[in-house]
Structures are given as structure tokens and as C-alpha cells.
Scaffold this motif. Structure first.
Motif, mmCIF file in Angstrom:
data_model
loop_
_atom_site.group_PDB
_atom_site.id
_atom_site.type_symbol
_atom_site.label_atom_id
_atom_site.label_comp_id
_atom_site.label_asym_id
_atom_site.label_seq_id
_atom_site.Cartn_x
_atom_site.Cartn_y
_atom_site.Cartn_z
ATOM 1 N N ALA A 42 0.829 -1.206 0.000
ATOM 2 C CA ALA A 42 0.000 0.000 0.000
ATOM 3 C C ALA A 42 0.865 1.257 0.000
ATOM 4 O O ALA A 42 1.972 1.276 0.532
ATOM 5 C CB ALA A 42 -0.920 -0.005 1.220
ATOM 6 N N GLU A 43 0.321 2.318 -0.610
ATOM 7 C CA GLU A 43 0.990 3.609 -0.530
ATOM 8 C C GLU A 43 0.933 4.118 0.908
ATOM 9 O O GLU A 43 -0.025 3.841 1.612
ATOM 10 C CB GLU A 43 0.318 4.607 -1.472
ATOM 11 C CG GLU A 43 0.477 4.256 -2.947
ATOM 12 C CD GLU A 43 1.925 4.291 -3.418
ATOM 13 O OE1 GLU A 43 2.753 4.966 -2.747
ATOM 14 O OE2 GLU A 43 2.229 3.626 -4.409
ATOM 15 N N PRO A 44 1.972 4.826 1.389
ATOM 16 C CA PRO A 44 3.142 5.300 0.641
ATOM 17 C C PRO A 44 4.380 4.416 0.818
ATOM 18 O O PRO A 44 5.495 4.905 0.654
ATOM 19 C CB PRO A 44 3.385 6.660 1.291
ATOM 20 C CG PRO A 44 3.067 6.416 2.742
ATOM 21 C CD PRO A 44 1.909 5.437 2.745
ATOM 22 N N VAL A 45 4.195 3.132 1.153
ATOM 23 C CA VAL A 45 5.345 2.288 1.484
ATOM 24 C C VAL A 45 6.384 2.243 0.355
ATOM 25 O O VAL A 45 7.577 2.446 0.608
ATOM 26 C CB VAL A 45 4.893 0.865 1.893
ATOM 27 C CG1 VAL A 45 6.100 -0.058 2.056
ATOM 28 C CG2 VAL A 45 4.102 0.921 3.194
ATOM 29 N N PRO A 46 6.006 1.984 -0.914
ATOM 30 C CA PRO A 46 7.044 1.939 -1.960
ATOM 31 C C PRO A 46 7.839 3.235 -2.075
ATOM 32 O O PRO A 46 9.062 3.200 -2.286
ATOM 33 C CB PRO A 46 6.240 1.649 -3.222
ATOM 34 C CG PRO A 46 5.000 0.944 -2.734
ATOM 35 C CD PRO A 46 4.681 1.613 -1.442
ATOM 36 N N GLN A 106 6.022 17.573 -0.394
ATOM 37 C CA GLN A 106 6.995 17.495 -1.489
ATOM 38 C C GLN A 106 7.573 16.089 -1.654
ATOM 39 O O GLN A 106 8.272 15.813 -2.630
ATOM 40 C CB GLN A 106 8.146 18.478 -1.240
ATOM 41 C CG GLN A 106 7.732 19.947 -1.299
ATOM 42 C CD GLN A 106 6.959 20.382 -0.055
ATOM 43 O OE1 GLN A 106 7.271 19.953 1.062
ATOM 44 N NE2 GLN A 106 5.942 21.213 -0.253
ATOM 45 N N GLY A 107 7.317 15.212 -0.678
ATOM 46 C CA GLY A 107 7.857 13.857 -0.728
ATOM 47 C C GLY A 107 8.577 13.510 0.555
ATOM 48 O O GLY A 107 8.632 14.305 1.498
ATOM 49 N N PRO A 108 9.171 12.313 0.654
ATOM 50 C CA PRO A 108 9.827 11.881 1.885
ATOM 51 C C PRO A 108 11.056 12.734 2.209
ATOM 52 O O PRO A 108 11.790 13.159 1.311
ATOM 53 C CB PRO A 108 10.248 10.439 1.592
ATOM 54 C CG PRO A 108 9.415 10.010 0.424
ATOM 55 C CD PRO A 108 9.172 11.252 -0.372
ATOM 56 N N ALA A 109 11.271 12.949 3.508
ATOM 57 C CA ALA A 109 12.460 13.655 4.001
ATOM 58 C C ALA A 109 12.875 13.009 5.312
ATOM 59 O O ALA A 109 12.035 12.739 6.177
ATOM 60 C CB ALA A 109 12.185 15.145 4.200
ATOM 61 N N LEU A 110 14.163 12.754 5.461
ATOM 62 C CA LEU A 110 14.655 12.061 6.649
ATOM 63 C C LEU A 110 14.558 12.934 7.887
ATOM 64 O O LEU A 110 14.967 14.097 7.883
ATOM 65 C CB LEU A 110 16.118 11.634 6.445
ATOM 66 C CG LEU A 110 16.705 10.768 7.561
ATOM 67 C CD1 LEU A 110 16.126 9.361 7.504
ATOM 68 C CD2 LEU A 110 18.228 10.718 7.474
#
Length: 428
Positions: free
Chosen positions: A248-252, A281-285
């Protein structure tokens, strides 16, 4: 005369906290372990290693220092060196390098421990990350936040964990005050904070991504969503870590980003525990540790994931080809719904006793796998403000999400009965 065959040996540096799960994981594969303590004195702020779990123990101190420790370990012909907890990462990297063993090397050790260096390494690799500054001058950090970082801003130590002294600040004055608190404190591992870190705030939902690797080929052994709850003060704290369906999103998207983070930080071998914010904006650590997940429990993870990060780590170091054949490049299978619940309390006082009947009542709930009681008699129970002041950690797994939510609601009616407080609260 027949030669005496000794089992293979692995070296664990600073086997505190969940590092305690590594010795039995290696033992199950026929490998003995020895312990290296990276500091002259034990780090008493964490769960201590079990001396009985180790064949021998070494302390990095005295006249011989690192050369003496390397010589002593070389005589054992170890097959692996790894960190049991974050403070041991730099020494484990260096020992492995000096002993010629597979590992991550020491070139990027600082970026795997120091949160400022960590984020700068991501920036150099072109990965999405926070803006940041560090220093020992609270007013200068406040000025940077005002001019460059914006508000809210996050202030925290450079090398701590478990939300220790992490502050979300909404003004320059709050940044300066938070930085002063950080600089006046020691981190969770007992080291004095000589600098504070200020970062731009990452808005979004936070996730855990756990991995184990061999030579840069990684297995993703769990992705969890943090569900948070708001305190009366307005501060948001961790409530439940919820295991996600890997399809499932957002896992990938999270997995793809974390694999890039691992490459940027040179984490090619062994375990990693990443916390990632999914921003617009997307993933960020947020941060990553080259060690086991602090919420990892082998029996619990075996039940909901079919294996666990400690076993996978031992396999990666002692039977790398088997790990590569069975796990490398793959993502976990979710066997059951699972949650790790960190309870909160508004109680304040010295713990006089733990009510075992109350613990047993929680443990008897259908979805409760394990109740982790954090405080012993004589310890101080404080109102919950972060993970460090959460009084119970409860591992829950079951066939469906609603069963877990129903038991979660029941736990809220039982949790404050676990600790019986002395009539006179302990002094702060």
C-alpha cells in the motif's frame, strides 16, 4: 591431541537496550558473542547488557586503548563486529575496519551519529532534507531560524535519541530558550551537549522504515506509521506505531527514498532504523540509526512479520550468502495487524509498587502480546511529555485493526492502575 573447536565469535559494541536481543540471535546460529564497552564507565541511562550473555567483556580504556582492544579481539578471530546501540556505531565501524571484517567502514561514521553531519551528507547527495544550522550560541541559532529556517523550527541535540530534548519552536525566543535547555543537558547516552541543532520543520506524517543489509543489498523488514496524540499543552507525542501493508501507498515511495539514504550514508551492512517524514513534497529524513529499532521485540516481530531484525542482523553477519539468497532486495510480508502503543499519563510521583494484577489485566486482552513496564519501585513517574516519559510500552497484534483499536481503548481505562505511587511525591 585433538584440537578443541570453538564456536565462531561476534563482537557487539555497547549492547544496551535492544542490543540485548543480539546475543540470543547469534547464539541461535551457533555463534558466541563478546562485548566491548566504548566508554570507561557504563551508560547507566539505558538498559544494561546481560553479562551472562557474553563470553568475555572488554572496556575501551586504560593505557592500551584502541590498539590493545584490537589486539585482544584479533586473537579471537571474530567473524563480525557491530553496534548494539547508537553510541557504539563509530567504534564498531573502526574495529571492523581494523580487523578486516565486513561492515560500513569509518569514513562516514560521523554522519551516522551526528544529526547535522547526517543531513549534510543527504544534501550533498541531492536528497530531500531539512535546512539546518548548529552551534553553541542560542542567540545565533535563533537568528538563523528567523532569517533562514522559518517557523516552526525544531531544536534538538546532535546525537541523542527517543525524542530527548526535541522542541518545536514557533518564535526566535522559543528557539533560543530551547537551545539553552539542550546545551544545559546531557543526552540520553550521558554525554554533555556542547552544541544544539536547529532545523526547518518537516510537516507531514512520520514513518519508520527498518532494514538489514549485506554489501549494500538490503531487506526492508518493516514500515510503520506513527500515530500521534496531542497533550493539553499542545505538544504532540507518539501514541501508536502501526504496521503497514507493504503493497500500500506510501510504502514503496518511503522504501525507495530510504534506500537512497542508506547509500548516501554508507550503510551497506547490518541493521538500520530510519524515521522519515512524508511531506507534501515527498519523503524527508528525520534521522537514521545504524542499529536495531528501539521498539523491536523478537517474539512480537516474529508473530506479525515472520522474522525479526535481530535474527536478520545475525544472519547477515554470519551467513551472508544465506541472507542474500533469502532476503536481499525484498520487502517484508505482513502476517498480522500490529501496533506498538506508548501510553501516556498525567500522574506524578515516586513509584511505590507495580500492581501486577493491573499488568496482568492488560496482558490478558486478546491482542496484547507483551506489556513493557518501564519503571521499577523507587523511580519517578512523571507526566508524559515525550517517549522517555511514557510509562508503558505495549506490543499488540491480532487478526484485524478494529480488534486492536478496541483493546487500545480498554487500555486507556487500565494503564494508570499499573503504578502505585508513594503518598509523598519524590522531589524533582
Amino acid at each position: 591431541m585433538t584440537a578443541v573447536h570453538r564456536p565462531a565469535t561476534a563482537v557487539i559494541v555497547d549492547g544496551y537496550s535492544t542490543g540485548a536481543f543480539l546475543p540470543p540471535a547469534f547464539a541461535a546460529l551457533g555463534v558466541e558473542v563478546v562485548h566491548v564497552q566504548s566508554t570507561p564507565e557504563p551508560m547507566l541511562t539505558m538498559l544494561q547488557p546481560d553479562p551472562a550473555a557474553y563470553r568475555e567483556r572488554y572496556v575501551l580504556s586504560g593505557e592500551d586503548g584502541l590498539p590493545g582492544t584490537v589486539a585482544a579481539l584479533a586473537a579471537l578471530e571474530p567473524v563480525a563486529v557491530l553496534a548494539g546501540q547508537e553510541p557504539g556505531v563509530p567504534l564498531a565501524d573502526r574495529l571492523g575496519e581494523l580487523l578486516g571484517l565486513p561492515g560500513n567502514g569509518s569514513a562516514l561514521s560521523a554522519a551516522r551519529r551526528d544529526k547535522y553531519e547526517m543531513i549534510e551528507a543527504l544534501r550533498a547527495a541531492g536528497l530531500r532534507c531539512a535546512r539546518q544550522s548548529k552551534g553553541a550560541d542560542p542567540d545565533a541559532l535563533a537568528a538563523w531560524a528567523q532569517a533562514e529556517g522559518g517557523f516552526p523550527a525544531v531544536v534538538k541535540p546532535l546525537s541523542s535519541a527517543s525524542t530527548d530534548h526535541v522542541y518545536v519552536c514557533r518564535s526566535a525566543a522559543e528557539v533560543a530558550a530551547a537551545a539553552r535547555r539542550v546545551l544545559a543537558a546531557t543526552d540520553i547516552f550521558g554525554s554533555r551537549n556542547t552544541e544544539a541543532l536547529v532545523q526547518s520543520f518537516l510537516a507531514g506524517t512520520e514513518y519508520i522504515v527498518d532494514t538489514v543489509g549485506v554489501g549494500g543489498a538490503h531487506y526492508v523488514c518493516g514500515v510503520w506509521e506513527y500515530e500521534k496524540t496531542e497533550l493539553p499543552s499542545g505538544r504532540r507525542i507518539y501514541d501508536r506505531d502501526v504496521l503497514l501493508d507493504p503493497r500500500a501507498e506510501p510504502v514503496p515511495e518511503l522504501v525507495a527514498y530510504v534506500l537512497e539514504v542508506l547509500r548516501a550514508l554508507g550503510i551497506e551492512h547490518g541493521p538500520a532504523h530510519a524515521e522519515v517524514m512524508l511531506t507534501p513534497q515527498g519523503p524527508a529524513l528525520v534521522e537514521i540509526g545504524a542499529r536495531l529499532n528501539g521498539n523491536m521485540n523478537p517474539g512480537f516481530h516474529d508473530a506479525c512479520l515472520g522474522t525479526n531484525q535481530a535474527h536478520l542482523t545475525a544472519l547477515a553477519y554470519t551467513r551472508p550468502q544465506e541472507f542474500l539468497d533469502r532476503y536481499a532486495g525484498r520487502v517484508y510480508t505482513k502476517h498480522r495487524e500490529a501496533v506498538v502503543h506508548n501510553t501516556r499519563t498525567e500522574l506524578d510521583g515516586e513509584v511505590a509498587a507495580v500492581d501486577q494484577a493491573a499488568v496482568d489485566e492488560i496482558a490478558a486482552l486478546e491482542t496484547v502480546h507483551l506489556v513493557g513496564v518501564k519503571l521499577a519501585p523507587g523511580k519517578r513517574l512523571r507526566p508524559t511529555t515525550d517517549l522517555l516519559t511514557s510509562p508503558l510500552r505495549i506490543f499488540m497484534t491480532g487478526p484485524d485493526a478494529e480488534s486492536l483499536r478496541a483493546d487500545h481503548r480498554t487500555i486507556q481505562t487500565l494503564k494508570d492502575a499499573v503504578y502505585q505511587l508513594a503518598e509523598t511525591p519524590a522531589e524533582a
